[in-house]
Design an enzyme around this catalytic site. Structure first.
Site, PDB file in Angstrom:
ATOM      1  N   GLU A  83      46.149  33.445  43.234  1.00 52.92           N
ATOM      2  CA  GLU A  83      45.124  33.043  44.089  1.00 52.92           C
ATOM      3  C   GLU A  83      43.567  33.459  43.538  1.00 52.92           C
ATOM      4  O   GLU A  83      44.089  33.470  41.804  1.00 52.92           O
ATOM      5  CB  GLU A  83      45.124  34.198  44.740  1.00 52.92           C
ATOM      6  CG  GLU A  83      45.377  35.302  44.282  1.00 52.92           C
ATOM      7  CD  GLU A  83      45.865  36.351  45.221  1.00 52.92           C
ATOM      8  OE1 GLU A  83      45.802  36.617  46.681  1.00 52.92           O
ATOM      9  OE2 GLU A  83      46.003  37.750  44.840  1.00 52.92           O
ATOM     10  N   CYS A 109      36.759  36.440  39.954  1.00 52.38           N
ATOM     11  CA  CYS A 109      38.546  37.600  39.654  1.00 52.38           C
ATOM     12  C   CYS A 109      39.824  36.221  40.152  1.00 52.38           C
ATOM     13  O   CYS A 109      39.858  35.920  40.417  1.00 52.38           O
ATOM     14  CB  CYS A 109      38.698  38.952  41.444  1.00 52.38           C
ATOM     15  SG  CYS A 109      40.014  40.035  40.605  1.00 52.38           S
ATOM     16  N   CYS A 116      54.462  39.851  39.522  1.00 53.93           N
ATOM     17  CA  CYS A 116      54.055  40.798  38.444  1.00 53.93           C
ATOM     18  C   CYS A 116      55.386  41.773  38.087  1.00 53.93           C
ATOM     19  O   CYS A 116      55.867  42.071  39.372  1.00 53.93           O
ATOM     20  CB  CYS A 116      52.819  41.850  38.611  1.00 53.93           C
ATOM     21  SG  CYS A 116      52.276  43.109  37.310  1.00 53.93           S
ATOM     22  N   CYS A 120      53.459  49.177  40.604  1.00 51.30           N
ATOM     23  CA  CYS A 120      52.558  50.109  40.253  1.00 51.30           C
ATOM     24  C   CYS A 120      52.965  50.198  42.251  1.00 51.30           C
ATOM     25  O   CYS A 120      53.463  49.208  42.965  1.00 51.30           O
ATOM     26  CB  CYS A 120      51.348  49.961  40.727  1.00 51.30           C
ATOM     27  SG  CYS A 120      50.728  49.547  38.924  1.00 51.30           S
ATOM     28  N   CYS A 123      50.405  48.794  45.103  1.00 47.19           N
ATOM     29  CA  CYS A 123      49.806  47.579  45.269  1.00 47.19           C
ATOM     30  C   CYS A 123      50.031  45.994  45.743  1.00 47.19           C
ATOM     31  O   CYS A 123      52.374  46.030  45.469  1.00 47.19           O
ATOM     32  CB  CYS A 123      49.712  47.268  43.528  1.00 47.19           C
ATOM     33  SG  CYS A 123      49.086  45.076  42.917  1.00 47.19           S
ATOM     34  N   LEU A 215      43.107  53.518  36.058  1.00 46.68           N
ATOM     35  CA  LEU A 215      44.060  54.997  34.817  1.00 46.68           C
ATOM     36  C   LEU A 215      44.966  56.336  36.324  1.00 46.68           C
ATOM     37  O   LEU A 215      45.565  55.712  36.572  1.00 46.68           O
ATOM     38  CB  LEU A 215      42.959  55.627  34.802  1.00 46.68           C
ATOM     39  CG  LEU A 215      43.193  57.376  33.920  1.00 46.68           C
ATOM     40  CD1 LEU A 215      41.908  57.600  32.520  1.00 46.68           C
ATOM     41  CD2 LEU A 215      43.800  58.061  34.650  1.00 46.68           C
ATOM     42  N   CYS A 332      44.060  42.729  45.578  1.00 51.11           N
ATOM     43  CA  CYS A 332      44.510  41.979  44.621  1.00 51.11           C
ATOM     44  C   CYS A 332      46.008  41.791  45.022  1.00 51.11           C
ATOM     45  O   CYS A 332      46.419  42.308  45.204  1.00 51.11           O
ATOM     46  CB  CYS A 332      45.348  43.266  43.561  1.00 51.11           C
ATOM     47  SG  CYS A 332      46.593  42.624  42.393  1.00 51.11           S
TER      48      CYS A 332
HETATM   49  N1  SAH Z   1      47.132  44.905  36.375  1.00 55.69           N
HETATM   50  C1  SAH Z   1      46.029  45.006  35.969  1.00 55.69           C
HETATM   51  C2  SAH Z   1      45.133  43.827  36.784  1.00 55.69           C
HETATM   52  C3  SAH Z   1      45.715  43.996  38.063  1.00 55.69           C
HETATM   53  S1  SAH Z   1      45.032  45.065  39.491  1.00 55.69           S
HETATM   54  C4  SAH Z   1      45.861  46.637  36.338  1.00 55.69           C
HETATM   55  O1  SAH Z   1      46.348  46.977  36.800  1.00 55.69           O
HETATM   56  O2  SAH Z   1      44.596  47.188  35.745  1.00 55.69           O
HETATM   57  C5  SAH Z   1      43.609  44.955  38.711  1.00 55.69           C
HETATM   58  C6  SAH Z   1      42.845  46.961  39.880  1.00 55.69           C
HETATM   59  O3  SAH Z   1      43.171  46.601  40.946  1.00 55.69           O
HETATM   60  C7  SAH Z   1      43.731  47.603  39.119  1.00 55.69           C
HETATM   61  O4  SAH Z   1      43.154  48.919  38.665  1.00 55.69           O
HETATM   62  C8  SAH Z   1      44.727  48.025  40.580  1.00 55.69           C
HETATM   63  O5  SAH Z   1      45.095  48.808  40.473  1.00 55.69           O
HETATM   64  C9  SAH Z   1      44.235  47.779  41.474  1.00 55.69           C
HETATM   65  N2  SAH Z   1      44.470  47.729  42.981  1.00 55.69           N
HETATM   66  C10 SAH Z   1      45.589  47.108  42.844  1.00 55.69           C
HETATM   67  N3  SAH Z   1      46.068  47.403  44.076  1.00 55.69           N
HETATM   68  C11 SAH Z   1      44.440  47.969  44.900  1.00 55.69           C
HETATM   69  C12 SAH Z   1      44.283  47.991  45.891  1.00 55.69           C
HETATM   70  N4  SAH Z   1      45.551  47.188  47.254  1.00 55.69           N
HETATM   71  N5  SAH Z   1      43.306  48.349  46.402  1.00 55.69           N
HETATM   72  C13 SAH Z   1      42.374  48.657  45.757  1.00 55.69           C
HETATM   73  N6  SAH Z   1      42.530  48.427  44.283  1.00 55.69           N
HETATM   74  C14 SAH Z   1      44.016  47.846  43.511  1.00 55.69           C
END
Ligand code: SAH
Length: 356
Positions: A83, A109, A116, A120, A123, A215, A332
């Site tokens: 996407e 974006c 992945c 996390c 996510c 973070l 994401c």
């Molecule tokens: N793997 C990388 C980039 C992808 S996600 C990373 O973790 O930085 C980009 C950002 O979106 C990350 O900070 C991730 O933690 C956040 N993210 C993921 N799912 C989310 C959600 N449901 N709501 C808000 N932010 C989210």
């Protein structure tokens, strides 16, 4: 467009060396196909049409949010859903003219992997199967898609699904080409969970790319719970790598902190975050949680403001990310996660709010 395939095809056809550059210039400026490349011989255009796919991706669905955000779902040649989201912002006061139109920032974006390998817990992508790394062409072709469909794009963030620093070949290959499309290195941000070998390699490239660090919690146990990768690369080591990045590039590192109600949004947690961040290196971006199927809920706007104020009281610059495209699942992995779970029938896509 697969530039390696383009180059080898042109070589096989005995074309002069400048041809590849000529064709790429057309493509990077938004040409809709080989046929539009009027200074390329007609016969060659026909040959290329047969042997070099104009895009490595096919567009499957496109959804338009009321705020101007566009989200597109593509398929790779091997059927993987990927996407991309284009966020279009209103023109700021005193903004520049582009032709007869005044436009604001247009930020792409983009994802770096299909699925992945990290997990996390908040996510949507973390719940998908990991597919594979995306190629530089599969990354670039999404920028080209929006370039063709909507005009100039000037920013890019690797904040779509996947961990960009686990696919540095694809990501850096794409970053080298993005300026041709109008997206400079300084306007390109790469977001990472804190994958240290990748941060180090990124610091070694000559490109002044922006680094963003997810973070989400200063406390080690909580961070590990939210982001299991913290056990492999603990935060203090990640912050050392970020400092080294800053010292090489002299570009501030943006900290991303997703606001989860009752989990990481209390006052003492803001103070603890401020404690570990050097204000000369970091800026914090608080991210309202985009609800996914998980046990988490987003913090209230009031809680986010209070957290921000607490950071600022400790001398840390903080902003709250504008939530965009919420009516089209623009967070994401949300669209592709659905596309994968319902593969091959894309039923859930019909729920998308599509603007006529
Ligand atoms: N793997 C990388 C980039 C992808 S996600 C990373 O973790 O930085 C980009 C950002 O979106 C990350 O900070 C991730 O933690 C956040 N993210 C993921 N799912 C989310 C959600 N449901 N709501 C808000 N932010 C989210």
């Amino acid at each position: 467009m697969d530039l390696a395939l383009l180059t080898s095809t042109l070589e096989e056809l005995g074309e002069p060396r400048y041809r590849a550059g000529q064709i790429w210039r057309w493509a990077s400026r938004g040409a809709p196909g080989f046929d539009a490349m009027t200074d390329v011989p007609v016969a060659l255009r026909g040959r290329l049409e047969q042997s070099v796919p104009f895009s490595s991706l096919t567009v499957e669905q496109e959804a338009h949010a009321r705020d101007g955000t566009i989200k597109a779902l593509f398929r790779t040649h091997d059927g993987r859903p990927v996407e991309a989201v284009l966020m279009r912002y209103p023109a700021p006061r005193g903004s520049r003219e582009r032709g007869s139109r005044v436009v604001g920032r247009r930020s792409l974006c983009v994802s770096s992997q299909s699925g992945c390998p990290l997990t996390c817990t908040f996510c949507a992508t973390g719940k998908m199967r990991f597919g594979r790394n995306l190629t530089a062409s599969e990354i670039i072709d999404r920028a080209l898609h929006f370039r063709r469909a909507t005009g100039p794009v000037d920013h890019a963030v690797f904040m779509g699904m996947g961990e960009p620093l686990m696919n540095l070949d694809g990501v850096l290959g794409a970053c080298e080409r993005l300026p041709d499309i109008g997206i400079t290195h300084r306007r390109t941000a790469i977001s990472t969970v804190g994958w240290i070998p990748g941060i180090e390699r990124l610091a070694d490239t000559p490109m002044p790319l922006r680094l963003a660090l997810s973070l989400h919690a200063a406390d080690p146990a909580l961070r590990s719970q939210l982001m299991p990768v913290n056990d492999r690369y603990p935060l203090p080591d990640v912050l050392d790598a970020c400092r080294a990045y800053y010292e090489r590039k002299r570009r501030k590192v943006f900290v991303e902190y997703v606001m989860l109600a009752g989990v990481n949004d209390a006052h003492p947690q803001a103070a603890a975050l401020a404690q570990i961040l050097d204000p000369s290196i970091y800026k914090v971006n608080l991210i309202p949680f985009n609800p996914t199927e998980s046990q988490f809920q987003g913090s209230s706007p009031k809680a986010i403001e209070a957290f921000k104020a607490e950071l600022e009281r400790h001398g840390i610059t903080a902003t709250v990310r504008l939530t965009r495209g919420r009516d089209i699942d623009a967070a994401c992995g949300q669209l592709a996660a659905r596309a994968q779970s319902m593969n091959p029938a894309p039923e859930g896509l019909r729920e998308l709010v599509a603007r006529p």
